[in-house]
Write an enzyme that holds these catalytic residues in place. Structure first.
Site, mmCIF file in Angstrom:
data_model
loop_
_atom_site.group_PDB
_atom_site.id
_atom_site.type_symbol
_atom_site.label_atom_id
_atom_site.label_comp_id
_atom_site.label_asym_id
_atom_site.label_seq_id
_atom_site.Cartn_x
_atom_site.Cartn_y
_atom_site.Cartn_z
ATOM 1 N N ASP A 11 37.717 56.984 37.376
ATOM 2 C CA ASP A 11 37.891 55.562 37.617
ATOM 3 C C ASP A 11 39.022 55.085 36.710
ATOM 4 O OD1 ASP A 11 37.118 52.818 38.396
ATOM 5 O OD2 ASP A 11 36.472 52.696 36.300
ATOM 6 N N ASP A 13 40.101 51.338 35.640
ATOM 7 C CA ASP A 13 39.869 50.230 34.709
ATOM 8 C C ASP A 13 38.541 50.383 33.969
ATOM 9 O OD1 ASP A 13 42.262 49.116 35.694
ATOM 10 O OD2 ASP A 13 41.171 48.172 37.343
ATOM 11 N N SER A 56 40.378 45.605 44.459
ATOM 12 C CA SER A 56 40.163 44.448 45.317
ATOM 13 C C SER A 56 41.146 43.320 45.034
ATOM 14 C CB SER A 56 38.726 43.935 45.179
ATOM 15 O OG SER A 56 38.501 43.394 43.892
ATOM 16 N N ASP A 136 32.756 53.950 34.715
ATOM 17 C CA ASP A 136 32.026 53.043 33.829
ATOM 18 C C ASP A 136 31.056 52.132 34.574
ATOM 19 O OD1 ASP A 136 34.012 51.505 35.077
ATOM 20 O OD2 ASP A 136 34.224 50.178 33.341
#
Length: 194
Positions: A11, A13, A56, A136
């Site tokens: 992932d 961020d 997004s 996370d």
């Protein structure tokens, strides 16, 4: 029979980079502490390094595809300073509540769906059964499980995440700790099995 390379799906961020709410420029992305050396170890072991990220902000109109490309170019530059090269970066631009009509759709690539991982695995000839998804959030763990990967959940629990619901294979405080564990496991098990 092994059908592809092992990978670590990361992932972006809050995992590969420090947390920041809707980053939109290259200077907004900073590598998480101590990840460079462990990514280099994994790379030396022949493990593919692939970023899989929900973005997004594209669907919401916060930034455009050119901005995202510039951020990822900057991220590649930061990793190059550690002699680390990503095998791929895959971003889901969709969100059903978006304001950009063609991106405001329900899709199969937005985590927790496994589509983004499965696409990367197919295009890069990776074996999900030999791979890890590191993230996370519960959505990262769910996507990893659905794609057939082992999973690592890093950092403090995100709001709304319940660890009992996601059940990661590994839980660490920091991304570098998860990468160290995976690298050590790979070193013990070799390239044929976990």
């Amino acid at each position: 029979m092994v059908t592809g390379r092992a990978a670590v799906f990361l992932d972006r961020d809050g995992t590969l980079t420090r947390p920041r709410h809707y980053p939109s420029r290259p200077e907004h992305l900073a590598l998480a502490d101590h990840v460079g050396p462990w990514l280099r170890v994994l790379q030396a072991q022949g493990v593919a390094l692939v970023v899989v990220t929900n973005q997004s902000g594209l669907a919401r109109g916060y930034f455009g595809a050119t901005d995202l490309d510039a951020m990822h170019q900057g991220l590649r530059g930061q990793l190059a300073a550690w002699r680390v090269r990503l095998d791929g970066i895959y971003a889901c631009p969709h969100h059903v509540d978006g304001s950009v009509a063609h991106l405001a759709v329900r899709c199969g690539c937005r985590k927790p769906a496994p589509g983004i991982l499965l696409r990367a695995a197919g295009e890069l000839r990776l074996d999900p059964a030999r791979s890890w998804m590191v993230g996370d959030a519960a959505s990262d763990v769910a996507a990893g499980h659905r794609a057939g990967c082992r999973t690592a959940l890093v950092g403090p629990p995100a709001p709304g995440d319940t660890e009992s619901a996601v059940r990661p294979d590994l839980r660490t405080e920091a991304t570098w700790e998860a990468l160290r564990h995976i690298a050590e496991r790979l070193g013990d098990a070799g390239h044929t099995r976990w």
